[in-house]
Design a protein around this motif. Structure first.
Motif, PDB file in Angstrom:
ATOM      1  N   GLY A  14       0.590  -1.236  -0.044  1.00  0.00           N
ATOM      2  CA  GLY A  14      -0.035   0.096  -0.009  1.00  0.00           C
ATOM      3  C   GLY A  14       0.596   1.260   0.011  1.00  0.00           C
ATOM      4  O   GLY A  14       0.211   2.367  -0.226  1.00  0.00           O
ATOM      5  N   VAL A  15       2.156   1.027   0.148  1.00  0.00           N
ATOM      6  CA  VAL A  15       3.035   2.336   0.145  1.00  0.00           C
ATOM      7  C   VAL A  15       4.027   2.281  -1.300  1.00  0.00           C
ATOM      8  O   VAL A  15       4.488   1.352  -1.717  1.00  0.00           O
ATOM      9  CB  VAL A  15       4.055   2.247   1.118  1.00  0.00           C
ATOM     10  CG1 VAL A  15       4.821   3.377   1.082  1.00  0.00           C
ATOM     11  CG2 VAL A  15       3.195   2.219   2.502  1.00  0.00           C
ATOM     12  N   VAL A  16       3.779   3.570  -2.104  1.00  0.00           N
ATOM     13  CA  VAL A  16       4.504   3.727  -3.037  1.00  0.00           C
ATOM     14  C   VAL A  16       5.773   4.258  -2.712  1.00  0.00           C
ATOM     15  O   VAL A  16       5.942   5.487  -2.066  1.00  0.00           O
ATOM     16  CB  VAL A  16       3.736   4.733  -4.006  1.00  0.00           C
ATOM     17  CG1 VAL A  16       4.638   4.870  -5.394  1.00  0.00           C
ATOM     18  CG2 VAL A  16       2.531   4.161  -4.361  1.00  0.00           C
ATOM     19  N   TYR A  17       6.977   3.613  -3.219  1.00  0.00           N
ATOM     20  CA  TYR A  17       8.219   4.135  -2.931  1.00  0.00           C
ATOM     21  C   TYR A  17       9.182   4.541  -4.137  1.00  0.00           C
ATOM     22  O   TYR A  17       8.864   3.829  -5.337  1.00  0.00           O
ATOM     23  CB  TYR A  17       9.310   2.965  -2.188  1.00  0.00           C
ATOM     24  CG  TYR A  17       8.922   2.569  -1.066  1.00  0.00           C
ATOM     25  CD1 TYR A  17       9.144   3.187   0.286  1.00  0.00           C
ATOM     26  CD2 TYR A  17       7.996   1.359  -0.797  1.00  0.00           C
ATOM     27  CE1 TYR A  17       8.556   2.879   1.522  1.00  0.00           C
ATOM     28  CE2 TYR A  17       7.365   1.077   0.485  1.00  0.00           C
ATOM     29  CZ  TYR A  17       7.871   1.442   1.530  1.00  0.00           C
ATOM     30  OH  TYR A  17       7.232   1.368   3.079  1.00  0.00           O
ATOM     31  N   ALA A  18       9.573   5.722  -4.087  1.00  0.00           N
ATOM     32  CA  ALA A  18      10.489   5.881  -5.241  1.00  0.00           C
ATOM     33  C   ALA A  18      11.913   6.505  -4.830  1.00  0.00           C
ATOM     34  O   ALA A  18      12.049   6.835  -3.500  1.00  0.00           O
ATOM     35  CB  ALA A  18       9.939   7.262  -5.986  1.00  0.00           C
ATOM     36  N   LEU A  19      12.900   6.127  -5.360  1.00  0.00           N
ATOM     37  CA  LEU A  19      14.452   6.302  -4.973  1.00  0.00           C
ATOM     38  C   LEU A  19      14.738   7.465  -5.833  1.00  0.00           C
ATOM     39  O   LEU A  19      15.015   7.492  -6.837  1.00  0.00           O
ATOM     40  CB  LEU A  19      15.398   5.029  -5.360  1.00  0.00           C
ATOM     41  CG  LEU A  19      16.753   4.884  -4.649  1.00  0.00           C
ATOM     42  CD1 LEU A  19      16.300   5.009  -3.070  1.00  0.00           C
ATOM     43  CD2 LEU A  19      17.315   3.723  -4.894  1.00  0.00           C
ATOM     44  N   LEU A  20      15.068   8.605  -5.041  1.00  0.00           N
ATOM     45  CA  LEU A  20      15.430   9.827  -5.600  1.00  0.00           C
ATOM     46  C   LEU A  20      16.889  10.122  -5.449  1.00  0.00           C
ATOM     47  O   LEU A  20      17.506  10.121  -4.573  1.00  0.00           O
ATOM     48  CB  LEU A  20      14.654  10.898  -5.076  1.00  0.00           C
ATOM     49  CG  LEU A  20      13.020  10.917  -4.778  1.00  0.00           C
ATOM     50  CD1 LEU A  20      12.822  11.827  -4.043  1.00  0.00           C
ATOM     51  CD2 LEU A  20      12.560  10.594  -6.251  1.00  0.00           C
ATOM     52  N   PRO A  21      17.544  10.457  -6.859  1.00  0.00           N
ATOM     53  CA  PRO A  21      18.815  11.051  -6.618  1.00  0.00           C
ATOM     54  C   PRO A  21      19.109  12.290  -5.812  1.00  0.00           C
ATOM     55  O   PRO A  21      18.356  13.180  -6.049  1.00  0.00           O
ATOM     56  CB  PRO A  21      19.334  10.940  -8.208  1.00  0.00           C
ATOM     57  CG  PRO A  21      18.028  11.597  -8.760  1.00  0.00           C
ATOM     58  CD  PRO A  21      16.922  10.672  -8.115  1.00  0.00           C
ATOM     59  N   ALA A  22      20.076  12.354  -4.916  1.00  0.00           N
ATOM     60  CA  ALA A  22      20.172  13.696  -4.202  1.00  0.00           C
ATOM     61  C   ALA A  22      20.534  14.702  -5.110  1.00  0.00           C
ATOM     62  O   ALA A  22      21.164  14.508  -6.165  1.00  0.00           O
ATOM     63  CB  ALA A  22      21.412  13.452  -3.228  1.00  0.00           C
ATOM     64  N   PRO A  23      20.166  16.101  -4.556  1.00  0.00           N
ATOM     65  CA  PRO A  23      20.417  17.279  -5.756  1.00  0.00           C
ATOM     66  C   PRO A  23      21.922  17.410  -5.886  1.00  0.00           C
ATOM     67  O   PRO A  23      22.619  17.085  -4.949  1.00  0.00           O
ATOM     68  CB  PRO A  23      19.728  18.120  -4.632  1.00  0.00           C
ATOM     69  CG  PRO A  23      18.786  17.582  -4.040  1.00  0.00           C
ATOM     70  CD  PRO A  23      19.287  16.039  -3.531  1.00  0.00           C
ATOM     71  N   GLY A  24      22.310  17.476  -7.035  1.00  0.00           N
ATOM     72  CA  GLY A  24      23.738  17.803  -7.399  1.00  0.00           C
ATOM     73  C   GLY A  24      24.290  16.513  -7.759  1.00  0.00           C
ATOM     74  O   GLY A  24      25.593  16.522  -8.337  1.00  0.00           O
ATOM     75  N   THR A  25      23.869  15.194  -7.693  1.00  0.00           N
ATOM     76  CA  THR A  25      24.395  14.106  -8.302  1.00  0.00           C
ATOM     77  C   THR A  25      24.341  13.932  -9.958  1.00  0.00           C
ATOM     78  O   THR A  25      23.385  14.685 -10.378  1.00  0.00           O
ATOM     79  CB  THR A  25      23.923  12.770  -7.697  1.00  0.00           C
ATOM     80  OG1 THR A  25      22.390  12.755  -7.940  1.00  0.00           O
ATOM     81  CG2 THR A  25      24.049  12.814  -6.020  1.00  0.00           C
ATOM     82  N   ARG A  26      25.101  13.281 -10.498  1.00  0.00           N
ATOM     83  CA  ARG A  26      24.874  13.137 -11.978  1.00  0.00           C
ATOM     84  C   ARG A  26      23.548  12.777 -12.481  1.00  0.00           C
ATOM     85  O   ARG A  26      23.008  13.319 -13.188  1.00  0.00           O
ATOM     86  CB  ARG A  26      25.788  12.151 -12.386  1.00  0.00           C
ATOM     87  CG  ARG A  26      26.221  12.368 -13.641  1.00  0.00           C
ATOM     88  CD  ARG A  26      27.604  11.550 -14.252  1.00  0.00           C
ATOM     89  NE  ARG A  26      27.317  10.727 -14.958  1.00  0.00           N
ATOM     90  CZ  ARG A  26      28.155   9.575 -15.504  1.00  0.00           C
ATOM     91  NH1 ARG A  26      29.142   9.258 -14.798  1.00  0.00           N
ATOM     92  NH2 ARG A  26      27.631   8.667 -16.415  1.00  0.00           N
ATOM     93  N   SER A  27      22.926  11.802 -11.558  1.00  0.00           N
ATOM     94  CA  SER A  27      21.479  11.571 -12.086  1.00  0.00           C
ATOM     95  C   SER A  27      20.447  12.558 -11.840  1.00  0.00           C
ATOM     96  O   SER A  27      19.390  12.439 -12.480  1.00  0.00           O
ATOM     97  CB  SER A  27      21.101  10.272 -11.250  1.00  0.00           C
ATOM     98  OG  SER A  27      21.928   9.196 -11.372  1.00  0.00           O
ATOM     99  N   ASP A  28      20.780  13.651 -11.005  1.00  0.00           N
ATOM    100  CA  ASP A  28      19.694  14.690 -10.945  1.00  0.00           C
ATOM    101  C   ASP A  28      20.311  15.893 -11.777  1.00  0.00           C
ATOM    102  O   ASP A  28      19.671  16.838 -11.626  1.00  0.00           O
ATOM    103  CB  ASP A  28      19.891  14.961  -9.427  1.00  0.00           C
ATOM    104  CG  ASP A  28      18.863  16.105  -9.139  1.00  0.00           C
ATOM    105  OD1 ASP A  28      17.597  15.768  -9.559  1.00  0.00           O
ATOM    106  OD2 ASP A  28      19.066  17.102  -8.529  1.00  0.00           O
ATOM    107  N   ALA A  29      21.328  15.785 -12.468  1.00  0.00           N
ATOM    108  CA  ALA A  29      21.592  16.863 -13.197  1.00  0.00           C
ATOM    109  C   ALA A  29      20.740  17.711 -14.126  1.00  0.00           C
ATOM    110  O   ALA A  29      20.707  18.590 -14.351  1.00  0.00           O
ATOM    111  CB  ALA A  29      22.921  16.464 -14.087  1.00  0.00           C
ATOM    112  N   PRO A  30      19.772  16.812 -14.732  1.00  0.00           N
ATOM    113  CA  PRO A  30      18.889  17.620 -15.739  1.00  0.00           C
ATOM    114  C   PRO A  30      17.879  18.625 -15.013  1.00  0.00           C
ATOM    115  O   PRO A  30      17.759  19.673 -15.352  1.00  0.00           O
ATOM    116  CB  PRO A  30      18.125  16.298 -16.298  1.00  0.00           C
ATOM    117  CG  PRO A  30      18.914  15.253 -16.247  1.00  0.00           C
ATOM    118  CD  PRO A  30      19.894  15.462 -14.928  1.00  0.00           C
ATOM    119  N   ARG A  31      17.488  18.394 -13.765  1.00  0.00           N
ATOM    120  CA  ARG A  31      16.768  19.330 -13.143  1.00  0.00           C
ATOM    121  C   ARG A  31      17.051  19.196 -11.416  1.00  0.00           C
ATOM    122  O   ARG A  31      16.352  18.536 -11.031  1.00  0.00           O
ATOM    123  CB  ARG A  31      15.218  18.862 -13.473  1.00  0.00           C
ATOM    124  CG  ARG A  31      14.873  19.246 -14.828  1.00  0.00           C
ATOM    125  CD  ARG A  31      13.367  19.147 -14.923  1.00  0.00           C
ATOM    126  NE  ARG A  31      12.938  19.293 -16.215  1.00  0.00           N
ATOM    127  CZ  ARG A  31      11.740  19.064 -16.621  1.00  0.00           C
ATOM    128  NH1 ARG A  31      10.644  19.014 -15.626  1.00  0.00           N
ATOM    129  NH2 ARG A  31      11.097  19.340 -17.993  1.00  0.00           N
TER     130      ARG A  31
END
Length: 522
Positions: free
Chosen positions: A337-354
């Motif tokens: 019943g819980v939706v989980y998402a793994l978010l890249p920390a701000p400033g990491t390469r995975s988060d670079a686009p936005r």
């Protein structure tokens, strides 16, 4: 490219469309290579890994067909209806699957063939086959061609040289979306209401008319194909367009099946990563996550719903859509019943686009999901951890935060509610150990219950106020003398020593955590 397995196939089409009644002897890892339509007038040839569609055979009478399919090395048999020969299938070591009584065999064949041909790698690769189809349709009809999805996004367009185009086509290709206008909306209404190709007038001066057809499969509209008509289209352009739409339906189904399969596999990998059973380096590589991450958890804020499971799946779709819009291909998963998402920390390469705040993203998802589902949603953000290998700890934080959220605080990071979650964990630790749960707090509660007094809340308020009598009286909305009297009576009747700082600390912790009392809520 790995072969499609029966498990992969069921991940894509299983559920209400196709049901598995018994698995083959080799389990769900059995390779599935193709689908074969049964023809009573043609002997079955040896086709290892094939699924045989029992066309013209009643489910209850399909036992002999199952045995014949086993002799031909097939992986399983698909019947129409739920009363198929389970015993024969088990004895022969074949899979037995079923579809609904009203399912059309050609649609079942298309659905299964599309899912078998879909692989996860295709989901990330774009629409190369659709571009080839657009070129083929453009050559056959004599007009520049575009393939669109139902939301008027351009998925592919022809590149045949020498064919005339207009400003609408140029603008659409540049933005990969059909320019919005009220007249455009009316043309799409006409197109999707028609059973075949329609000829549509030019929308603006200087533009060209269009020949268009809807792309459908099993009654579902998958998109449309458009051809620019400069007056020199081939005589059989409509027929060629219909054939192109049929091929487009197959390609779009395959692309969707591949995308769903990729999402399922990423979600399963994320589930194992969050419960600590996945190989972390493999998970990082396959999920495309490098560097620091944090877990975000989303849950419906409703005690009961008539369709909680379906609403939770819709919440998963909303979370996935928003995360993909921000981070691109992204793994989300629904667990209990819980939706989980793994978010890249701000400033990491995975988060670079936005780059931006995880909390702002969570707040946006909560607002959008609440509006779309008409149910309040809560969101919790765990601690930022060094890498995906530590996602278990961030998930534990997020789960704790969910437990302290409420209507007044629907979204929070673990740092924002650190005191609350710490007390929550202390309550679990204290409650799990008999010696830590014993003490004067139980005697205070028992005395209040037997005598109608309010000593426990008075003690908590005084301790919450830092042992300040005026502060405690304010929390209790009583005179300081009343508060002072209650404390003296509590010491006399219950036997507590408020001059001992250690006893005060333990009493406060136990009343706050185990009894759940707070002067601030009095």
């Amino acid at each position: 490219m790995d072969a499609c397995t029966l498990g992969d196939l069921l991940d894509v089409v299983g559920g209400t469309a196709v049901r598995l009644h018994t698995a083959p002897a080799t389990g769900l890892t059995t390779p599935v290579t193709e689908t074969v339509l049964y023809d009573a007038h043609v002997p079955l040839t040896r086709t290892p890994g094939a699924l045989l569609l029992a066309v013209g055979v009643r489910a209850a009478a399909a036992g002999p067909l199952v045995r014949t399919a086993a002799e031909a090395g097939m992986a399983g048999v698909v019947v129409r209806g739920a009363d198929g020969p389970v015993g024969e299938a088990q004895a022969c070591g074949l899979a037995l699957l079923s579809v609904g009584e009203d399912a059309a065999w050609h649609q079942v064949h298309l659905l299964l063939s599309s899912a078998i041909g879909a692989r996860p790698a295709a989901a990330a690769g774009g629409h190369g086959d659709l571009f080839a189809l657009a070129d083929a349709v453009a050559t056959a009809t004599g007009g520049a061609t575009a393939v669109e999805d139902p939301r008027q996004r351009i998925l592919a367009y022809s590149t045949v040289s020498g064919q005339p185009v207009d400003e609408d086509r140029r603008e659409g290709i540049l933005g990969l979306r059909v320019p919005a206008s009220s007249r455009n909306t009316e043309q799409y209404r006409v197109l999707f209401a028609a059973d075949g190709p329609v000829r549509l007038p030019a929308l603006h001066e200087g533009d060209l008319p269009r020949l268009a057809v809807a792309v459908r499969a099993g009654g579902e509209t998958l998109g449309s194909v458009w051809v620019v008509d400069d007056g020199t289209l081939a005589p059989d352009a409509e027929q060629a367009l219909v054939q192109g739409a049929s091929t487009a339906a197959l390609l779009l189904l395959r692309a969707r099946a591949a995308q769903e399969l990729a999402r399922h596999q990423s979600g399963d990998l994320l589930r194992r990563l969050l419960d600590g059973t996945a190989d972390a380096p493999t998970a990082v590589r396959r999920l495309g996550l490098e560097g620091a991450v944090r877990v975000a958890a989303f849950v419906l804020d409703a005690a009961s719903l008539p369709d909680t499971e379906q609403t939770a799946l819709r919440l998963l779709d909303v979370v996935r859509l928003q995360c993909e819009a921000r981070y691109g291909r992204h793994a989300c998963v629904l667990v209990d019943g819980v939706v989980y998402a793994l978010l890249p920390a701000p400033g990491t390469r995975s988060d670079a686009p936005r780059r931006g705040s995880h909390k702002r993203l969570a707040e946006d998802i909560v607002a959008r999901a609440g509006q779309a589902l008409r149910v309040p949603v809560r969101a919790a953000l765990g601690e930022v951890v060094a890498g995906a290998a530590e996602a278990v700890a961030s998930r534990a934080d997020a789960d704790l935060v969910l437990r302290v959220l409420g209507p007044e605080l629907p979204v929070a990071t673990v740092d924002e509610v650190r005191a609350r979650v710490t007390l929550l964990r202390l309550a679990e630790v204290l409650g799990g150990q008999r010696e830590l749960g014993a003490g004067a707090w139980r005697r205070v509660l028992a005395y209040d219950s037997a005598n109608g007094t309010d000593y426990a809340r008075t003690l908590v308020s005084w301790l919450d106020a830092g042992c300040d009598m005026a502060g405690a009286a304010k929390l209790l909305a009583v005179h300081p003398n009343t508060c002072r009297y209650r404390l003296r009576q509590a010491q006399q009747h219950v036997g507590i020593d408020l001059d001992d700082p250690d006893e005060r600390l333990v009493l406060w912790l136990q009343l706050r955590t185990l009894a759940g009392l707070s002067g601030a809520t009095a």
